[in-house]
Design an enzyme around this catalytic site. Sequence first.
Site, short mmCIF file in Angstrom:
data_model
loop_
_atom_site.label_atom_id
_atom_site.label_comp_id
_atom_site.label_asym_id
_atom_site.label_seq_id
_atom_site.Cartn_x
_atom_site.Cartn_y
_atom_site.Cartn_z
N GLY A 87 0.90 -1.13 -0.08
CA GLY A 87 0.18 -0.01 0.02
C GLY A 87 0.81 1.29 0.09
O GLY A 87 0.63 2.16 -0.49
N ASN A 111 -7.52 3.86 9.25
CA ASN A 111 -6.89 2.73 9.82
C ASN A 111 -6.98 2.85 11.24
O ASN A 111 -6.72 1.87 11.94
CB ASN A 111 -5.54 2.56 9.05
CG ASN A 111 -4.47 3.70 9.19
OD1 ASN A 111 -5.18 5.04 8.87
ND2 ASN A 111 -3.71 3.70 10.07
N GLN A 115 -7.54 -0.21 4.14
CA GLN A 115 -8.50 -0.99 5.19
C GLN A 115 -10.07 -1.24 4.60
O GLN A 115 -10.44 -2.13 5.43
CB GLN A 115 -8.58 0.08 6.15
CG GLN A 115 -7.10 0.37 6.80
CD GLN A 115 -6.57 -0.98 7.57
OE1 GLN A 115 -7.41 -1.75 7.97
NE2 GLN A 115 -5.39 -0.73 8.11
N SER A 127 -3.75 -3.15 -0.64
CA SER A 127 -2.59 -4.10 -0.11
C SER A 127 -3.05 -5.44 0.28
O SER A 127 -4.00 -5.77 0.82
CB SER A 127 -2.13 -3.47 1.39
OG SER A 127 -1.06 -4.13 1.85
N GLY A 128 -2.15 -6.36 0.15
CA GLY A 128 -2.39 -7.68 0.39
C GLY A 128 -2.45 -8.36 1.78
O GLY A 128 -3.34 -8.92 2.29
N HIS A 129 -1.49 -7.62 2.53
CA HIS A 129 -1.55 -8.27 3.91
C HIS A 129 -2.74 -7.63 4.81
O HIS A 129 -2.73 -8.36 5.86
CB HIS A 129 -0.18 -7.91 4.34
CG HIS A 129 0.15 -6.59 4.98
ND1 HIS A 129 0.17 -6.22 6.29
CD2 HIS A 129 0.39 -5.53 4.26
CE1 HIS A 129 0.47 -5.04 6.31
NE2 HIS A 129 0.60 -4.50 5.25
N THR A 178 11.24 -6.81 -12.06
CA THR A 178 10.67 -8.05 -12.32
C THR A 178 9.58 -8.25 -11.29
O THR A 178 9.70 -8.09 -9.82
CB THR A 178 11.79 -9.24 -12.12
OG1 THR A 178 12.89 -8.92 -12.83
CG2 THR A 178 11.25 -10.84 -12.41
N CYS A 204 2.58 1.73 11.67
CA CYS A 204 3.71 2.62 11.17
C CYS A 204 4.19 3.80 11.91
O CYS A 204 5.22 4.17 12.00
CB CYS A 204 3.37 3.24 9.80
SG CYS A 204 2.60 1.79 8.70
N1 PLP Z 1 -2.92 2.98 3.77
C1 PLP Z 1 -3.51 2.59 4.89
C2 PLP Z 1 -4.78 3.03 5.18
C3 PLP Z 1 -3.18 1.57 5.90
O1 PLP Z 1 -3.56 1.16 6.90
C4 PLP Z 1 -1.60 1.15 5.35
C5 PLP Z 1 -1.17 -0.04 6.45
O2 PLP Z 1 -1.20 -0.08 7.66
C6 PLP Z 1 -1.21 1.47 4.38
C7 PLP Z 1 -1.78 2.21 3.70
C8 PLP Z 1 0.22 0.89 4.14
O3 PLP Z 1 0.16 -0.30 3.33
P1 PLP Z 1 1.49 -1.31 3.25
O4 PLP Z 1 1.44 -1.56 4.68
O5 PLP Z 1 1.01 -2.50 2.62
O6 PLP Z 1 2.67 -0.69 2.70
#
Ligand code: PLP
Length: 379
Positions: free
Chosen positions: A71, A151, A181, A201-203, A239, A326
């Site tokens: 993301g 988030n 989210q 975002s995948g995770h 790649t 983060c």
């Molecule tokens: N945007 C939001 C709203 C998020 O909650 C997050 C991750 O917590 C991200 C972006 C960033 O995504 P990634 O962890 O895949 O870099």
Amino acid sequence: MNEIYFDNAATTRVDEDIAAVACEVMCKSYGNASSLHSKGLEAQLIMQKTERQLLSALGAKGGRIIFTSGGTEANNLAIFGGSDAKKRRGNKVITTTIEHSSVVDSVKELKNRGFETVEINPKQDGCIDAAELLSHCDEKTILVSVMMANNEVGSIQPIAEIAKRLKRRSPNALLHVDAVQAFGKLPFSVSKLGVDLMTVSGHKIHAPKGVGALYIADKVKINPMIFGGSQQDKIRPGTESVPMIAALGAAAQKAAENLSENSAKVTEAKTALLEALGNIEGVTINSPEQNCMPYIVNCSVVGYRSETMMHFLESHGIYVSSGSACSKGARSHVLSAMGRTAADVDSALRISFSKYNTAEEAKIFAEKLTIAMGTLRKA
Ligand code: PLP
């Protein structure tokens, strides 16, 4: 001790069937998607399948997908790539003060580079007032970046309203939505919304970490931010990580197919949690009652520092967070922007659910929180 994982907004457990998809591609379809032989073609076909899965999960009619490392990279690509492509049309960029740091810091960097930026504060409930945001949009505006769901508190932003009126005020503006989210959790169609760029975002949806995507609507052009190869039409060279990409596609399809069922499960857990927390004196809920994801509850336990509480709960096998993963303990810019007191901000806890959580777990959480309040010394 049973583990209760309530930090799903930070990351989710990878589903075994999704890990199996990645593993199969890693070990069997291991060709380079740019190779001209059949192994390369096999990898390329997997990427094409993932693009179809993602577009379908996004409710997209047309458009394309650029795969990224997650993301953060997709947000950077949208903001720098979008503003660079539009820089001859104007220099104004509008966002909100409750975005993820990957948007906040990218927009700050645009400001350093000479763009005019406007950051809109949310109302007390953590939702942006669409009319206020739109009142700043003018002919010079080239990019508007607003998240779909926050988030930290789960508040849902008025994307449809913004999208509907943006182009009349700002014909040159691209609308970027960070849906990290919300994707796979809230029902929406990116095309019906009329969004130009969307980050996923995948995770956050039970795929592995290290893969994400940027949706780009038809006729929208963005410039590359990295250079060095012709992959992904040179917009994001390098790649491609086909195993991670395949896992993202499978997870997106699975989330879309089970969206209502998962939402119902999570709503049960959230309802039980809110009911239990309502009976504990000293707990205030920071998430809004209306316009909120069922997946996130943010509360404050005034007098008990977030980190101390988090570690107490951890010692009982319960994993929550104090806010965004983060920000690593930094004061929440989201709660501050919502006008919460310093005491509320310093004692905030984010409980975030996944389809694996239950109402029973929510009740156990509330019990342990009560024990903590009776055991820990007030700060
Ligand atoms: N945007 C939001 C709203 C998020 O909650 C997050 C991750 O917590 C991200 C972006 C960033 O995504 P990634 O962890 O895949 O870099």
